[in-house]
Design a protein around this motif. Structure first.
Motif, PDB file in Angstrom:
ATOM      1  N   GLN A  99     181.361  89.574  59.651  1.00 57.84           N
ATOM      2  CA  GLN A  99     181.264  89.434  61.096  1.00 57.84           C
ATOM      3  C   GLN A  99     182.185  88.319  61.572  1.00 57.84           C
ATOM      4  O   GLN A  99     182.413  87.330  60.868  1.00 57.84           O
ATOM      5  CB  GLN A  99     179.820  89.123  61.501  1.00 57.84           C
ATOM      6  CG  GLN A  99     179.509  89.363  62.976  1.00 57.84           C
ATOM      7  CD  GLN A  99     178.021  89.328  63.236  1.00 57.84           C
ATOM      8  OE1 GLN A  99     177.368  88.320  63.000  1.00 57.84           O
ATOM      9  NE2 GLN A  99     177.472  90.439  63.735  1.00 57.84           N
ATOM     10  N   VAL A 100     182.728  88.511  62.785  1.00 56.66           N
ATOM     11  CA  VAL A 100     183.640  87.537  63.369  1.00 56.66           C
ATOM     12  C   VAL A 100     183.070  87.076  64.704  1.00 56.66           C
ATOM     13  O   VAL A 100     182.559  87.887  65.495  1.00 56.66           O
ATOM     14  CB  VAL A 100     185.039  88.148  63.582  1.00 56.66           C
ATOM     15  CG1 VAL A 100     185.970  87.127  64.250  1.00 56.66           C
ATOM     16  CG2 VAL A 100     185.626  88.603  62.259  1.00 56.66           C
ATOM     17  N   THR A 101     183.149  85.767  64.952  1.00 57.75           N
ATOM     18  CA  THR A 101     182.674  85.207  66.216  1.00 57.75           C
ATOM     19  C   THR A 101     183.873  84.713  67.013  1.00 57.75           C
ATOM     20  O   THR A 101     184.698  83.944  66.509  1.00 57.75           O
ATOM     21  CB  THR A 101     181.705  84.042  65.973  1.00 57.75           C
ATOM     22  OG1 THR A 101     180.624  84.499  65.164  1.00 57.75           O
ATOM     23  CG2 THR A 101     181.172  83.507  67.285  1.00 57.75           C
ATOM     24  N   CYS A 102     183.961  85.151  68.256  1.00 53.96           N
ATOM     25  CA  CYS A 102     185.096  84.762  69.089  1.00 53.96           C
ATOM     26  C   CYS A 102     184.877  83.361  69.652  1.00 53.96           C
ATOM     27  O   CYS A 102     183.770  82.820  69.595  1.00 53.96           O
ATOM     28  CB  CYS A 102     185.296  85.773  70.219  1.00 53.96           C
ATOM     29  SG  CYS A 102     184.151  85.576  71.598  1.00 53.96           S
ATOM     30  N   PRO A 103     185.914  82.731  70.219  1.00 53.91           N
ATOM     31  CA  PRO A 103     185.764  81.381  70.764  1.00 53.91           C
ATOM     32  C   PRO A 103     184.716  81.277  71.866  1.00 53.91           C
ATOM     33  O   PRO A 103     184.201  80.187  72.140  1.00 53.91           O
ATOM     34  CB  PRO A 103     187.164  81.061  71.297  1.00 53.91           C
ATOM     35  CG  PRO A 103     188.089  81.921  70.494  1.00 53.91           C
ATOM     36  CD  PRO A 103     187.322  83.174  70.238  1.00 53.91           C
ATOM     37  N   MET A 104     184.378  82.391  72.507  1.00 53.79           N
ATOM     38  CA  MET A 104     183.375  82.376  73.566  1.00 53.79           C
ATOM     39  C   MET A 104     181.964  82.619  73.037  1.00 53.79           C
ATOM     40  O   MET A 104     181.000  82.702  73.799  1.00 53.79           O
ATOM     41  CB  MET A 104     183.717  83.441  74.624  1.00 53.79           C
ATOM     42  CG  MET A 104     185.127  83.308  75.203  1.00 53.79           C
ATOM     43  SD  MET A 104     185.456  81.675  75.892  1.00 53.79           S
ATOM     44  CE  MET A 104     184.338  81.693  77.292  1.00 53.79           C
ATOM     45  N   GLY A 105     181.845  82.739  71.706  1.00 55.33           N
ATOM     46  CA  GLY A 105     180.531  82.886  71.096  1.00 55.33           C
ATOM     47  C   GLY A 105     180.067  84.308  70.888  1.00 55.33           C
ATOM     48  O   GLY A 105     178.973  84.541  70.366  1.00 55.33           O
ATOM     49  N   GLU A 106     180.857  85.278  71.266  1.00 57.05           N
ATOM     50  CA  GLU A 106     180.456  86.678  71.094  1.00 57.05           C
ATOM     51  C   GLU A 106     180.782  87.138  69.669  1.00 57.05           C
ATOM     52  O   GLU A 106     181.833  86.827  69.126  1.00 57.05           O
ATOM     53  CB  GLU A 106     181.197  87.559  72.105  1.00 57.05           C
ATOM     54  CG  GLU A 106     180.716  88.994  72.148  1.00 57.05           C
ATOM     55  CD  GLU A 106     179.279  89.120  72.611  1.00 57.05           C
ATOM     56  OE1 GLU A 106     178.543  89.925  72.017  1.00 57.05           O
ATOM     57  OE2 GLU A 106     178.898  88.401  73.574  1.00 57.05           O
TER      58      GLU A 106
END
Length: 545
Positions: free
Chosen positions: A396-403
């Motif tokens: 899983q990858v988390t974007c800089p905005m937390g999504e």
């Protein structure tokens, strides 16, 4: 036939005259005194039959070949040097009145090397000698670079390629089936193709020239592949080349033969660039265009030993540099000469090669990794891939905005290499306030392509390391290989192939590398300091200012 014999000492008279003529020494006198004969008959015994006329000692022919390329001589000049040069006679253990051999013996020896797959033996045996003398060892640091090699063929335009291919096919068919061919050509063919093809014998309008040559070639192919033609004609190699060239440059539209546009050409890796050398390919790099090959040279760069070339690879002009790296490491490993640190420019580096070099060969690649070419990486306000947090275990990858991503699936990247495709929820991306800084798509969510974990982490680490001063200090040693490339290309003739075919051209490159090694080893043994980078008088003014 060959009956291997141990090379004898330098004849007394040759030694006496050489000492008198060279009181301060000579490179080839040093060669014989310090390194011996370099080669032995046993190195080449497997290339000769057990019965036949006695062969000229192959150790001498091998050494003459290296000396020939050391001075960039033709076969005739090299054979004359064996007869006339005192220092050559000393190195070859020949009497002063020895008449030498006919120059054709050298080409016969090269043919034996090629037929026996022994073209690398000239360099390999020399490297073994240097290892034994302590001038060369595995580990340490080496560097690699490549340059283009122009093939031994004429520069031809499209019409000349098809015309000369037809001319070549007719010449061969005139030998294997003269009666059959005579019945199928008229007087105009002899005018157009009797000599080397030239368009001044054709109609002035270009379209008419193309149509005339195209129909001539197509008519010949129809006849060769027709039911009345002997079967053996279809097995003639030049006929198959004619077929390939016509397929590449023409196509049939109804009952018309038409000239292909360039956009419908096959890749350069498949295009025939000359009917006389099927290995040459057209390529271009940084504004340089050529038809020929590439050569990759790898050399040591240790301060306490001479810089010696350890591997030579001759590849197609269209091959990417990174594809040569595995073969270079395999070759170095077979000789026990794998470096601990391998310096190369970015064309040799990829995430996969970083990992493969480290895990399979124990080699650390040092060079600039390609940076992220996406628009996000170029925009300081955008959200580039490096800002996304990856959880490899959870996939899983988390974007800089937390999504968090919702899709992680195996995929294939360029060339079919394994990768992962990561995608974020469409609804979340549509409502995200950072969307303009994240993706330019109006409807699709942000997605990422990831290398396998080991490759990704190696790539990220390399990109971070190349930003440091320590990397710049390590990498600056790579520039020295450009001087080696320059010497080989311009001083010793490696820029232009002497022979046709990649195997013969590779033999030229191996012999040139062996000659350079011999020159450098002798200079090292004589205590000659390494040359520095030349600076012109005018350039020195800028330094002084």
């Amino acid at each position: 036939m060959l009956q291997p014999q141990t090379p004898g000492p330098v004849p007394r008279d040759t030694a006496r005259v050489a000492r008198a003529a060279f009181p301060k020494g000579s490179p080839l006198v040093t060669l014989r005194d310090e390194l011996g004969t370099v080669f032995s008959d046993d190195d080449f015994a497997a290339l000769y039959p057990s019965l036949g006329q006695p062969a000229y000692p192959p150790w001498r022919l091998a050494l003459v070949t290296v000396l020939q390329f050391r001075e960039n001589l033709t076969d005739r000049q090299a054979a004359d040097a064996v007869r006339a040069r005192l220092d050559w006679k000393y190195a070859l253990s020949l009497e002063l009145d020895d008449p030498g051999f006919d120059f054709s013996v050298l080409s016969e020896f090269r043919a034996r090397l090629l037929d026996g797959g022994a073209e690398d033996r000239l360099l390999g045996r020399m490297l073994e000698l240097f290892q034994g003398r302590g001038l060369l060892a595995g580990g340490g640091r080496q560097r690699t670079d490549a340059t283009h090699v122009v093939g031994a063929v004429r520069e031809l335009n499209r019409l000349e390629i098809v015309g000369e291919t037809l001319h070549a096919a007719l010449n061969v068919l005139a030998q294997v089936a003269p009666a059959w061919l005579s019945d199928r050509v008229d007087a105009g063919w002899f005018e157009r193709y009797g000599e080397r093809f030239s368009d001044y014998r054709l109609p002035k309008p270009y379209a008419e020239r193309v149509e005339l040559v195209g129909c001539d070639g197509m008519g010949l192919l129809d006849a060769v592949y027709g039911p009345e033609a002997p079967d053996y004609l279809r097995a003639v190699p030049t006929v198959d080349v004619l077929r390939r060239v016509w397929v590449q440059h023409f196509y049939v539209d109804g009952d018309r033969l038409r000239w292909r546009e360039q956009k419908s050409f096959p890749p350069s890796a498949l295009m025939v660039a000359s009917p006389y050398d099927l290995d040459v390919r057209y390529s271009q790099k940084r504004g340089t265009e050529w038809k020929g090959f590439k050569v990759h040279l790898t050399e040591t760069c240790e301060p306490d030993r001479p810089n010696l070339i350890t591997h030579v690879a001759t590849t197609a002009a269209t091959d990417q540099d990174v594809t040569a790296l595995e073969g270079i490491h395999d070759g170095l490993g077979a000789r026990g000469l794998l470096p601990a640190e391998h310096l190369a420019d970015g064309a040799y580096l990829s995430a996969a090669e970083l990992v493969k070099s480290r895990d399979r060969y124990g080699v650390e690649m040092v060079g600039p990794m390609r940076v992220d070419a996406s628009w996000q990486a170029a925009d300081p306000d955008a959200l580039e891939a490096a800002q996304f947090a990856i959880d490899w275990e959870a996939e899983q990858v988390t974007c800089p905005m937390g999504e968090r991503s919702y899709k992680w699936s195996p995929s294939r990247g360029r060339g079919g290499k394994p990768s992962f495709h990561v995608q974020f929820p469409k609804r979340a991306c549509a409502a995200c306030e950072a969307r303009p800084r994240c993706t330019r798509s109006e409807t699709a969510p942000r997605s990422l392509g990831l290398h396998p974990r080991a490759e990704h982490e190696a790539m990220v680490a390399a990109r971070e390391h190349q930003k440091t001063a320590a990397f710049k200090e390590r990498y600056k040693a790579r520039s020295g290989v450009e001087g080696t490339i320059s010497e080989a290309a311009f001083a010793l003739g490696m820029r232009r192939a002497r022979y046709r075919g990649r195997e013969k051209t590779h033999l030229q490159h191996v012999a040139t590398a062996a000659a350079m090694n011999l020159k450098r080893a002798l200079a090292w043994l004589d205590g000659v300091p390494r040359s520095g980078t030349r600076v012109s008088h005018f350039a020195r003014l800028a330094v002084a200012a």
